[in-house]
Design a protein around this motif. Structure first.
Motif, PDB file in Angstrom:
ATOM      1  N   ARG A   5       0.825  -1.204   0.000  1.00  0.00           N
ATOM      2  CA  ARG A   5       0.000   0.000   0.000  1.00  0.00           C
ATOM      3  C   ARG A   5       0.861   1.257   0.000  1.00  0.00           C
ATOM      4  N   ASN A 300      -8.915  -4.570  -4.961  1.00  0.00           N
ATOM      5  CA  ASN A 300      -8.445  -3.195  -5.074  1.00  0.00           C
ATOM      6  C   ASN A 300      -8.331  -2.762  -6.529  1.00  0.00           C
ATOM      7  N   SER A 470     -12.956  -2.680   0.256  1.00  0.00           N
ATOM      8  CA  SER A 470     -11.503  -2.728   0.326  1.00  0.00           C
ATOM      9  C   SER A 470     -11.067  -2.063   1.623  1.00  0.00           C
ATOM     10  N   LEU A 473      -8.358   0.635   1.014  1.00  0.00           N
ATOM     11  CA  LEU A 473      -8.809   1.924   0.478  1.00  0.00           C
ATOM     12  C   LEU A 473      -9.593   2.700   1.532  1.00  0.00           C
TER      13      LEU A 473
END
Length: 486
Positions: A5, A300, A470, A473
């Motif tokens: 990420r 994602n 997600s 996110l």
């Protein structure tokens, strides 16, 4: 997923900045300054060079990522030797068979034949940039190397095209500088590796490495087929258009392809970190990590790629507002290529899992079979439908490719990237896209685009955030909102 990420955020920022620069170059400057044949030449030179580099590097980028956990710095030395040998062999063969190759293009794309010699410096530079970039991926130090082609190189190309437009030099000087400039980013990447202190110091083949070298030879012999086929599936359409149609057709196709490439940005960002994590997970026999990366990458990438695809679809007329009329008829081409990108990214990192597993031979076989199918489909559809036919062939091939990979991983490794959330996301995106596309709006293009985009985000973003499709996110949004409140 923490390191994925973190790196993906930075890499996405870099790539979106690069997309903005690429939009200015590919959609505004190049089509308006260059003739359609000249613009098509820049596209086909790039496409052919990518294919040559895939042959020449003999699978070294994937090899570096896969074997870095075992060989560390020495893997760059071995990769350099392989690339040097591959380049010598492939470029020699291309020059020997130059008359036969150029005969395919002499009638419809004579300008490409005239500048055929530029493939040599372009290919050498690209192969060694790819080598050094793969090594930096294995080191998890690839933010700079990612910024070079996406930002630095595109700024350089922008400067070159503006100087050409001002009459500072002729087209021959421009196209030479355009291709040779790739050598600059390869050199910068090598210098950066030296600054990090990660250049190999032992430039001999150690006795303990011979077992790995045998594995590498076997791995590369199959991986070169897999990597080449995967790239060819995405490039063969442009190459065959140049041969069967014209450089003008290539330039029109390039506009739609450039728009569709934006959809890959989230997946490309994840792909610059995830393969190294997968390689380490296979080394440790960590099936749980592989399964988690597979599932999270799918959800994602599906959210982000489908969202970007629909936003571009809703605003396509505005995005092409500034280009010549001859390029405007590319919407359906974009739809086909855009769907192909959503499919390819939405299934997650299946390719990287197969390449780093013991089943890399199967991936190579599937890739070759699908390349043959792609070429056959292009031969059928391009004469019938022109540029749209090329897009149809590419989409069908990518769909078949991913169905085959998904099925194999499910059967052999019990890996499945999809959950009940997947279908919910697809339905939300389709419903929001249909509502926004057919909504009666003002005739003003700017006002209509702003309203459509805003409505689409209102219909999709809150639902995806609140339902936590997600977690990554949603956590990122929470972090941004928290900092904004502070």
């Amino acid at each position: 997923m923490g390191i994925v990420r973190r790196n993906s955020i930075w890499l996405s920022i870099i790539q979106y900045l690069g997309i903005l620069l690429g939009y200015v170059n590919t959609v505004i400057l190049f089509p308006n300054i260059l003739d359609s044949d000249q613009f098509g030449l820049t596209r086909i030179l790039l496409s052919v060079t990518i294919v040559i580099s895939q042959f020449s590097q003999l699978g070294t980028p994937s090899m570096i990522v896969k074997y870095f956990p075992y060989l560390h710095r020495k893997v760059l030395y071995y990769g350099f030797l392989i690339c040097a040998g591959g380049l010598t062999l492939v470029l020699s063969l291309i020059w020997i068979f130059k008359p036969e190759i150029t005969s395919w293009y002499i009638e419809n794309s004579s300008l490409f034949v005239e500048y055929f010699y530029l493939l040599v410096p372009f290919s050498i530079a690209m192969v060694f940039y790819n080598l050094f970039d793969a090594y930096l991926k294995a080191l998890f130090k690839n933010v700079l190397s990612a910024s070079l082609p996406f930002i630095f190189l595109r700024i350089l190309w922008m400067i070159l095209i503006l100087l050409y437009a001002k009459g500072e030099f002729d087209f021959e000087t421009f196209i030479i500088a355009y291709t040779v400039s790739y050598a600059l980013i390869a050199l910068i990447t090598l210098i950066y590796i030296g600054i990090l202190g990660e250049l190999p110091t032992e430039l001999t083949i150690a006795p303990g490495d011979r077992t790995f070298l045998k594995e590498i030879r076997k791995f590369n012999s199959f991986n070169v087929l897999s990597g080449l086929s995967a790239h060819m599936i995405n490039k063969v359409d442009g190459l065959m258009l140049g041969s069967l149609e014209s450089l003008s057709s290539v330039s029109i196709y390039a506009i739609a392809a450039a728009m569709a490439s934006v959809i890959r940005v989230p997946a490309s960002s994840i792909a610059r970190t995830a393969p190294s994590l997968i390689a380490h997970a296979f080394k440790d026999n960590d099936h749980r990590t592989i399964s988690e990366l597979y599932r999270k990458s799918s959800i994602n990438q599906l959210i982000l790629s489908s969202g970007v695809f629909l936003l571009i679809t809703l605003n396509y007329s505005l995005l092409l507002y500034y280009i010549p009329e001859e390029y405007a008829d590319s919407f359906l081409i974009f739809i086909m290529l855009g769907l192909a990108q959503v499919i390819d990214t939405g299934v997650g990192i299946n390719g990287y899992i197969m390449v780093n597993s013991k089943y890399y031979k199967v991936d190579a076989i599937l890739s070759v079979l699908l390349l043959v199918i792609t070429v056959g489909l292009n031969f059928v559809f391009i004469p019938l439908y022109g540029t749209l036919g090329a897009a149809m062939a590419t989409t069908m091939a990518i769909l078949a490719y991913n169905i085959a990979r998904f099925s194999f991983l499910k059967i052999k490794m019990d890996l499945n990237p999809f959950t009940g959330k997947t279908m919910e996301i697809v339905l939300i995106m389709i419903a929001a896209g249909i509502i926004c596309y057919f909504l009666p709006l003002p005739e003003n293009l700017w006002v209509a685009s702003i309203l459509k985009s805003s409505l689409f985000l209102i219909l999709t973003a809150p639902v995806i955030y609140w339902k936590r499709y997600s977690p990554e996110l949603s956590e990122l949004v929470d972090l941004i909102l928290d900092r904004f409140r502070r």
